[in-house]
Design a protein around this motif. Structure first.
Motif, PDB file in Angstrom:
ATOM      1  N   TYR A 336      14.168  10.093 -13.029  1.00 16.20           N
ATOM      2  CA  TYR A 336      14.137   9.336 -11.770  1.00 16.20           C
ATOM      3  C   TYR A 336      12.723   9.275 -11.174  1.00 16.20           C
ATOM      4  N   ARG A 337      12.020  10.368 -11.225  1.00 16.75           N
ATOM      5  CA  ARG A 337      10.653  10.382 -10.669  1.00 16.75           C
ATOM      6  C   ARG A 337       9.769   9.359 -11.376  1.00 16.75           C
ATOM      7  N   ASP A 338       9.906   9.266 -12.696  1.00 19.46           N
ATOM      8  CA  ASP A 338       9.110   8.286 -13.449  1.00 19.46           C
ATOM      9  C   ASP A 338       9.584   6.863 -13.171  1.00 19.46           C
ATOM     10  N   LEU A 339      10.891   6.688 -13.018  1.00 22.21           N
ATOM     11  CA  LEU A 339      11.413   5.357 -12.681  1.00 22.21           C
ATOM     12  C   LEU A 339      10.854   4.873 -11.346  1.00 22.21           C
ATOM     13  N   GLN A 340      10.720   5.761 -10.389  1.00 25.33           N
ATOM     14  CA  GLN A 340      10.165   5.389  -9.096  1.00 25.33           C
ATOM     15  C   GLN A 340       8.733   4.892  -9.236  1.00 25.33           C
ATOM     16  N   ARG A 341       7.935   5.604 -10.007  1.00 26.86           N
ATOM     17  CA  ARG A 341       6.537   5.207 -10.193  1.00 26.86           C
ATOM     18  C   ARG A 341       6.433   3.870 -10.918  1.00 26.86           C
ATOM     19  N   ILE A 342       7.287   3.694 -11.928  1.00 22.03           N
ATOM     20  CA  ILE A 342       7.293   2.422 -12.665  1.00 22.03           C
ATOM     21  C   ILE A 342       7.653   1.278 -11.730  1.00 22.03           C
ATOM     22  N   ALA A 343       8.700   1.470 -10.945  1.00 22.19           N
ATOM     23  CA  ALA A 343       9.149   0.418 -10.028  1.00 22.19           C
ATOM     24  C   ALA A 343       8.072   0.082  -9.005  1.00 22.19           C
ATOM     25  N   ASP A 344       7.387   1.084  -8.491  1.00 23.36           N
ATOM     26  CA  ASP A 344       6.334   0.843  -7.507  1.00 23.36           C
ATOM     27  C   ASP A 344       5.206   0.002  -8.098  1.00 23.36           C
ATOM     28  N   CYS A 345       4.803   0.327  -9.318  1.00 20.51           N
ATOM     29  CA  CYS A 345       3.695  -0.400  -9.953  1.00 20.51           C
ATOM     30  C   CYS A 345       4.081  -1.842 -10.275  1.00 20.51           C
ATOM     31  N   TYR A 346       5.261  -2.036 -10.864  1.00 27.76           N
ATOM     32  CA  TYR A 346       5.671  -3.390 -11.226  1.00 27.76           C
ATOM     33  C   TYR A 346       6.058  -4.207 -10.001  1.00 27.76           C
ATOM     34  N   GLY A 347       6.364  -3.535  -8.913  1.00 30.55           N
ATOM     35  CA  GLY A 347       6.650  -4.256  -7.682  1.00 30.55           C
ATOM     36  C   GLY A 347       5.431  -4.992  -7.145  1.00 30.55           C
ATOM     37  N   LYS A 348       4.241  -4.588  -7.568  1.00 28.98           N
ATOM     38  CA  LYS A 348       3.013  -5.274  -7.163  1.00 28.98           C
ATOM     39  C   LYS A 348       2.791  -6.562  -7.949  1.00 28.98           C
ATOM     40  N   ILE A 349       3.550  -6.725  -9.023  1.00 30.82           N
ATOM     41  CA  ILE A 349       3.404  -7.915  -9.868  1.00 30.82           C
ATOM     42  C   ILE A 349       4.310  -9.039  -9.407  1.00 30.82           C
ATOM     43  N   ALA A 350       5.565  -8.730  -9.142  1.00 27.97           N
ATOM     44  CA  ALA A 350       6.526  -9.774  -8.758  1.00 27.97           C
ATOM     45  C   ALA A 350       7.789  -9.121  -8.219  1.00 27.97           C
ATOM     46  N   ASP A 351       8.571  -9.899  -7.480  1.00 28.56           N
ATOM     47  CA  ASP A 351       9.917  -9.461  -7.121  1.00 28.56           C
ATOM     48  C   ASP A 351      10.788  -9.520  -8.370  1.00 28.56           C
ATOM     49  N   TYR A 352      11.677  -8.599  -8.517  1.00 33.49           N
ATOM     50  CA  TYR A 352      12.459  -8.530  -9.756  1.00 33.49           C
ATOM     51  C   TYR A 352      13.876  -8.061  -9.489  1.00 33.49           C
ATOM     52  N   GLU A 353      14.742  -8.286 -10.500  1.00 33.91           N
ATOM     53  CA  GLU A 353      16.031  -7.628 -10.590  1.00 33.91           C
ATOM     54  C   GLU A 353      15.946  -6.637 -11.743  1.00 33.91           C
ATOM     55  N   LEU A 354      16.940  -5.791 -11.858  1.00 36.80           N
ATOM     56  CA  LEU A 354      16.879  -4.694 -12.818  1.00 36.80           C
ATOM     57  C   LEU A 354      17.815  -4.903 -14.003  1.00 36.80           C
ATOM     58  N   ILE A 355      17.336  -4.502 -15.167  1.00 34.12           N
ATOM     59  CA  ILE A 355      18.164  -4.380 -16.368  1.00 34.12           C
ATOM     60  C   ILE A 355      18.003  -2.954 -16.875  1.00 34.12           C
ATOM     61  N   PHE A 356      19.116  -2.260 -17.091  1.00 36.84           N
ATOM     62  CA  PHE A 356      19.064  -0.908 -17.634  1.00 36.84           C
ATOM     63  C   PHE A 356      19.521  -0.919 -19.083  1.00 36.84           C
ATOM     64  N   THR A 357      18.722  -0.303 -19.940  1.00 41.79           N
ATOM     65  CA  THR A 357      19.037  -0.205 -21.362  1.00 41.79           C
ATOM     66  C   THR A 357      19.415   1.230 -21.717  1.00 41.79           C
ATOM     67  N   LYS A 358      19.935   1.396 -22.932  1.00 39.97           N
ATOM     68  CA  LYS A 358      20.206   2.706 -23.531  1.00 39.97           C
ATOM     69  C   LYS A 358      21.250   3.520 -22.762  1.00 39.97           C
ATOM     70  N   LEU A 359      22.236   2.838 -22.187  1.00 43.36           N
ATOM     71  CA  LEU A 359      23.300   3.589 -21.521  1.00 43.36           C
ATOM     72  C   LEU A 359      24.107   4.421 -22.500  1.00 43.36           C
ATOM     73  N   ASP A 360      24.038   4.052 -23.781  1.00 47.21           N
ATOM     74  CA  ASP A 360      24.752   4.817 -24.791  1.00 47.21           C
ATOM     75  C   ASP A 360      24.048   6.128 -25.133  1.00 47.21           C
ATOM     76  N   GLU A 361      22.852   6.326 -24.604  1.00 43.03           N
ATOM     77  CA  GLU A 361      22.078   7.523 -24.926  1.00 43.03           C
ATOM     78  C   GLU A 361      22.078   8.555 -23.801  1.00 43.03           C
ATOM     79  N   THR A 362      22.871   8.325 -22.769  1.00 44.76           N
ATOM     80  CA  THR A 362      22.941   9.278 -21.662  1.00 44.76           C
ATOM     81  C   THR A 362      24.350   9.307 -21.088  1.00 44.76           C
ATOM     82  N   GLU A 363      24.729  10.451 -20.566  1.00 49.08           N
ATOM     83  CA  GLU A 363      26.019  10.584 -19.895  1.00 49.08           C
ATOM     84  C   GLU A 363      25.860  10.524 -18.377  1.00 49.08           C
TER      85      GLU A 363
END
Length: 409
Positions: A336-363
């Motif tokens: 989650y901490r890394d996701l926050q940093r990623i979201a903050d940085c890419y938020g400077k590029i454009a408004d976006y919606e989210l796609i989550f991948t690899k749900l089969d690799e986590t519970e």
């Protein structure tokens, strides 16, 4: 919270009726097929009934929990209304209530205190207010069984890696209903509805009214952007019979470009590698007769400012923001901490919606709600495997909330 039912010949017609009354911010909680009652009911066409919910911006303080009832009926009828409105939700949760109650009984039998290593917001509030409360008031408001039930839910949500501040916020409202001595199923349905509404609804990829809908996929390296694009392209080309052009600006990884070229050949759809913002503008003009243009981008480190600036220039080449759609692709396995940093940085590029991948690799899927609440960006799609185009689906908030609360998939 407002919960109402609407019917129509189709789901779209019923949803439109709901939007006219509640607005576009509603969330569809349930869809089912209904038939009219009566002697000649068999002659009537089937109808679709939807249950729609809306979180009020300035809600009046409800008498029972956090659900605002749309009826002036007596208390007994209002309780019946709430129980009926949550019937379908309880079915979706399957055996969640039984699971939690069995755990509760098991821990009681062994003398183990539930969640002693964690302290819920309701407990903190009780500590602060304990000196000001009279013994009579304490005795009236205490409900040990409901306290333990909420604490179990609290632990379940934390086990699914939800941020503690969001867990506290959600359960704070639920803890207020303890005074009414309501049954577990009411509390469970209340929390479930709150969480579904917090996810909101994404429109996904919508067609453009003028020219092609341009869709950019951005995100860090290794999250599966290229495969995600192939899955969506397969859906629109094969299932919807739409014309899709595939572009890639990922010139750093030859394998990624070749992978997308292979998918384009299989789908018999146009493909082009672009190197500059000017080439992107040219490609859009060349493929103006397409329904959709999907653009893959290079995976950038959110810690590399120069790389992110180049991506911002590429996005800036698309002059009309209303004509393009940006998706930030994230892995559900990322902390989650890394996701926050990623979201903050890419938020400077454009408004976006989210796609989550690899749900089969986590519970643990709590990060999906964490990121929705942190960014305010809707979750549009999720992927759960490498198969193209099968292992991808429109995001289902009901299913995810059920998993967060410990229910079966």
């Amino acid at each position: 919270m407002i919960i109402k039912k609407y019917t129509g010949k189709t789901e779209a017609e019923a949803t439109e009726a709901a939007k006219k009354e509640l607005g576009s911010g509603l969330v569809i909680m349930n869809v089912r097929e209904v038939k009219k009652k009566g002697f000649f009911a068999f002659l009537s066409p089937k109808q679709i009934e939807i249950t729609a919910a809306l979180e009020e911006e300035n809600p009046r303080k409800p008498q029972y929990g956090s659900i605002t009832h749309t009826t002036d009926a007596p208390v007994e009828n209002r309780n019946l209304f709430v129980r009926n409105s949550t019937e379908n939700i309880e079915k979706k949760l399957d055996s969640l209530q039984t699971l939690l109650e069995s755990q509760l009984n098991s821990r009681q039998a062994t003398g183990e205190e539930t969640g002693t290593h964690r302290e819920t917001v309701s407990e903190e509030k009780e500590k602060k207010d304990s000196e000001a409360e009279t013994p009579e008031k304490k005795e009236e408001e205490q409900n040990p069984e409901q306290d333990k039930f909420i604490r179990l839910l609290y632990n379940k949500m934390l086990d699914n890696e939800m941020d503690e501040k969001y867990v506290n916020s959600i359960l704070e409202d639920a803890s207020k209903t303890k005074k009414a001595d309501l049954p577990f199923d009411y509390l469970l349905a209340n929390i479930y509805q709150k969480m579904v509404l917090k996810f909101g609804k994404s429109e996904g990829i919508t067609p453009s009214t003028d020219g092609p809908r341009i869709v950019l996929f951005i995100g860090p390296t290794g999250v599966g952007k290229t495969t995600t694009i192939a899955k969506l392209a397969g859906k629109y080309c094969v299932e919807d019979k739409k014309k899709v052009a595939l572009l890639t600006a990922d010139t750093y990884r030859i394998a990624a470009a070749e992978q997308l070229r292979t998918y384009a050949n299989i789908l018999e759809t146009p493909f082009r590698v672009i190197y500059t913002p000017e080439e992107l503008q040219t490609a859009v003009k060349d493929y103006w007769d397409c329904d959709y243009i999907f653009i893959d981008t290079a995976g950038r480190s959110h810690q590399n400012a120069d790389q992110l600036e180049k991506m911002k220039e590429m996005v800036g080449a698309l002059k009309d923001p209303g004509n393009y759609h940006v998706f930030l692709v994230l892995s559900a396995t990322t902390k989650y901490r890394d996701l926050q940093r990623i979201a903050d940085c890419y938020g400077k590029i454009a408004d976006y919606e989210l796609i989550f991948t690899k749900l089969d690799e986590t519970e643990a899927v709590g990060n999906l709600l964490n990121m929705k609440l942190y960014t305010g960006a809707p979750v549009a799609y999720v992927t759960c495997g490498q198969n193209v185009p099968d292992d991808m689906e429109v995001f289902n908030p009901q299913k995810t909330v059920k998993q967060i609360l410990g229910g079966k998939e």
